[in-house]
Motif scaffolding. Structure first.
Motif, PDB file in Angstrom:
ATOM      1  N   LYS A 167       0.667  -1.222  -0.292  1.00 45.27           N
ATOM      2  CA  LYS A 167      -0.139  -0.208   0.131  1.00 45.27           C
ATOM      3  C   LYS A 167       0.875   1.331   0.147  1.00 45.27           C
ATOM      4  O   LYS A 167       2.084   1.640   0.794  1.00 45.27           O
ATOM      5  CB  LYS A 167      -0.845   0.017   1.070  1.00 45.27           C
ATOM      6  CG  LYS A 167      -1.852  -1.165   1.056  1.00 45.27           C
ATOM      7  CD  LYS A 167      -2.687  -1.022   1.826  1.00 45.27           C
ATOM      8  CE  LYS A 167      -3.489  -2.227   2.272  1.00 45.27           C
ATOM      9  NZ  LYS A 167      -4.910  -2.068   3.871  1.00 45.27           N
ATOM     10  N   ASN A 168       0.235   2.091  -0.198  1.00 45.73           N
ATOM     11  CA  ASN A 168       1.240   3.378  -0.455  1.00 45.73           C
ATOM     12  C   ASN A 168       1.774   4.238   0.944  1.00 45.73           C
ATOM     13  O   ASN A 168       2.262   4.495   0.876  1.00 45.73           O
ATOM     14  CB  ASN A 168       0.116   4.638  -1.238  1.00 45.73           C
ATOM     15  CG  ASN A 168       0.044   4.480  -2.300  1.00 45.73           C
ATOM     16  OD1 ASN A 168       0.660   3.865  -2.851  1.00 45.73           O
ATOM     17  ND2 ASN A 168      -1.189   5.655  -3.456  1.00 45.73           N
ATOM     18  N   SER A 169       0.721   3.267   1.909  1.00 48.45           N
ATOM     19  CA  SER A 169       1.006   4.045   3.409  1.00 48.45           C
ATOM     20  C   SER A 169       2.174   3.392   3.964  1.00 48.45           C
ATOM     21  O   SER A 169       3.322   3.648   4.432  1.00 48.45           O
ATOM     22  CB  SER A 169      -0.205   3.440   4.116  1.00 48.45           C
ATOM     23  OG  SER A 169      -0.397   2.321   4.444  1.00 48.45           O
ATOM     24  N   ILE A 197       1.871  10.151   2.746  1.00 49.15           N
ATOM     25  CA  ILE A 197       0.457   9.714   2.399  1.00 49.15           C
ATOM     26  C   ILE A 197      -0.200  10.895   1.201  1.00 49.15           C
ATOM     27  O   ILE A 197      -0.542  10.019   0.370  1.00 49.15           O
ATOM     28  CB  ILE A 197      -0.083   8.683   3.464  1.00 49.15           C
ATOM     29  CG1 ILE A 197      -1.184   8.032   2.088  1.00 49.15           C
ATOM     30  CG2 ILE A 197      -1.207   9.104   3.505  1.00 49.15           C
ATOM     31  CD1 ILE A 197      -0.025   6.744   1.401  1.00 49.15           C
ATOM     32  N   VAL A 198      -0.698  12.126   1.737  1.00 44.65           N
ATOM     33  CA  VAL A 198      -1.981  12.933   0.940  1.00 44.65           C
ATOM     34  C   VAL A 198      -0.353  13.261  -0.168  1.00 44.65           C
ATOM     35  O   VAL A 198      -0.946  12.892  -1.700  1.00 44.65           O
ATOM     36  CB  VAL A 198      -1.790  13.876   1.926  1.00 44.65           C
ATOM     37  CG1 VAL A 198      -2.548  14.966   1.228  1.00 44.65           C
ATOM     38  CG2 VAL A 198      -3.121  13.474   2.927  1.00 44.65           C
ATOM     39  N   ASN A 204      -0.592  10.207  -3.017  1.00 47.78           N
ATOM     40  CA  ASN A 204      -1.695   9.974  -3.575  1.00 47.78           C
ATOM     41  C   ASN A 204      -1.480  11.251  -4.300  1.00 47.78           C
ATOM     42  O   ASN A 204      -1.934  10.562  -5.257  1.00 47.78           O
ATOM     43  CB  ASN A 204      -2.768  10.153  -2.741  1.00 47.78           C
ATOM     44  CG  ASN A 204      -2.661   8.791  -1.993  1.00 47.78           C
ATOM     45  OD1 ASN A 204      -2.403   7.644  -1.898  1.00 47.78           O
ATOM     46  ND2 ASN A 204      -3.262   8.739  -0.442  1.00 47.78           N
ATOM     47  N   GLU A 220       0.895  10.451  -7.650  1.00 44.61           N
ATOM     48  CA  GLU A 220       0.478   9.297  -8.167  1.00 44.61           C
ATOM     49  C   GLU A 220      -0.768   9.716  -8.242  1.00 44.61           C
ATOM     50  O   GLU A 220      -0.931   9.312 -10.207  1.00 44.61           O
ATOM     51  CB  GLU A 220       0.442   8.838  -7.270  1.00 44.61           C
ATOM     52  CG  GLU A 220      -0.222   7.047  -7.568  1.00 44.61           C
ATOM     53  CD  GLU A 220      -0.749   5.891  -6.724  1.00 44.61           C
ATOM     54  OE1 GLU A 220      -0.698   4.691  -7.787  1.00 44.61           O
ATOM     55  OE2 GLU A 220      -0.963   5.498  -5.340  1.00 44.61           O
ATOM     56  N   CYS A 221      -2.246   9.954  -8.652  1.00 50.60           N
ATOM     57  CA  CYS A 221      -2.401  10.851  -9.057  1.00 50.60           C
ATOM     58  C   CYS A 221      -2.583  11.814 -10.763  1.00 50.60           C
ATOM     59  O   CYS A 221      -2.574  11.260 -11.318  1.00 50.60           O
ATOM     60  CB  CYS A 221      -3.989  11.336  -8.484  1.00 50.60           C
ATOM     61  SG  CYS A 221      -4.939  10.101  -7.380  1.00 50.60           S
TER      62      CYS A 221
END
Length: 187
Positions: free
Chosen positions: A138-140, A150-151, A154, A157-158
């Motif tokens: 997981k990204n975490s 983590i933000v 994310n 990545e988007c």
């Protein structure tokens, strides 16, 4: 000695905050290589580090002041040790990073700069592991491993996916070309 700072910085963050950086300047940040790691794998990983360095130098002004072949090699060592990174995944990540940089030029949008090189390298490998493994971290996990938000992972990545138009497929030709280049250099 060059250091590579992993982190994404925006106007709301202080780039000097230590908890937003993971430095790959010293070998002690990376435990000893596994004795089962072959010389061939080490050589491939080093050549892959050189490939990433060449890509970054070509597209990012001042990249050679931020990263070095050695810092990228240490980054790959950490991924190999912590998530069992395969050379094949590194090859795909190099193709995807090159695609990202070509797309940003085509679209006239420049998101990769000296401040976020590390984040985009991390995201490149996260995406590769997600598309090539049955079970991915997981990204975490990566946020904790590199002590980054983590933000930010994310969002990065988007943005990465949007910029490359979600084109994650790497053709056999592109893969084989880079694989052959790495293999030829071993001889």
């Amino acid at each position: 000695m060059h250091t590579m700072e992993i982190g994404i910085y925006n106007e709301n963050q202080d780039p000097n905050q230590e908890n937003q950086k993971y430095q790959f300047s010293q070998p002690e940040n990376c435990k000893e290589r596994d004795s089962n790691t072959t010389l061939k794998e080490n050589l491939c990983r080093h050549r892959l580090s050189e490939r990433f360095f060449d890509i970054l130098k070509l597209y990012v002004p001042g990249a050679s002041d931020i990263v070095s072949i050695e810092s990228i090699s240490l980054f790959l060592d950490i991924l190999q040790q912590k998530v069992d990174l395969l050379i094949e995944e590194g090859i795909i990540a190099a193709v995807l990073l090159q695609r990202l940089l070509q797309k940003q030029d085509q679209k006239g949008v420049h998101i990769l700069n000296a401040k976020n090189i590390g984040m985009l390298l991390i995201v490149s490998f996260i995406l590769v592991m997600k598309i090539s493994r049955d079970t991915a971290y997981k990204n975490s996990y990566f946020a904790n491993l590199f002590n980054i938000s983590i933000v930010d992972i994310n969002i990065s990545e988007c943005g990465y996916l949007r910029l490359i138009d979600h084109q994650l497929w790497v053709s056999d030709f592109d893969f084989s070309l880079l694989f052959q280049t790495l293999s030829d250099l071993e001889k």
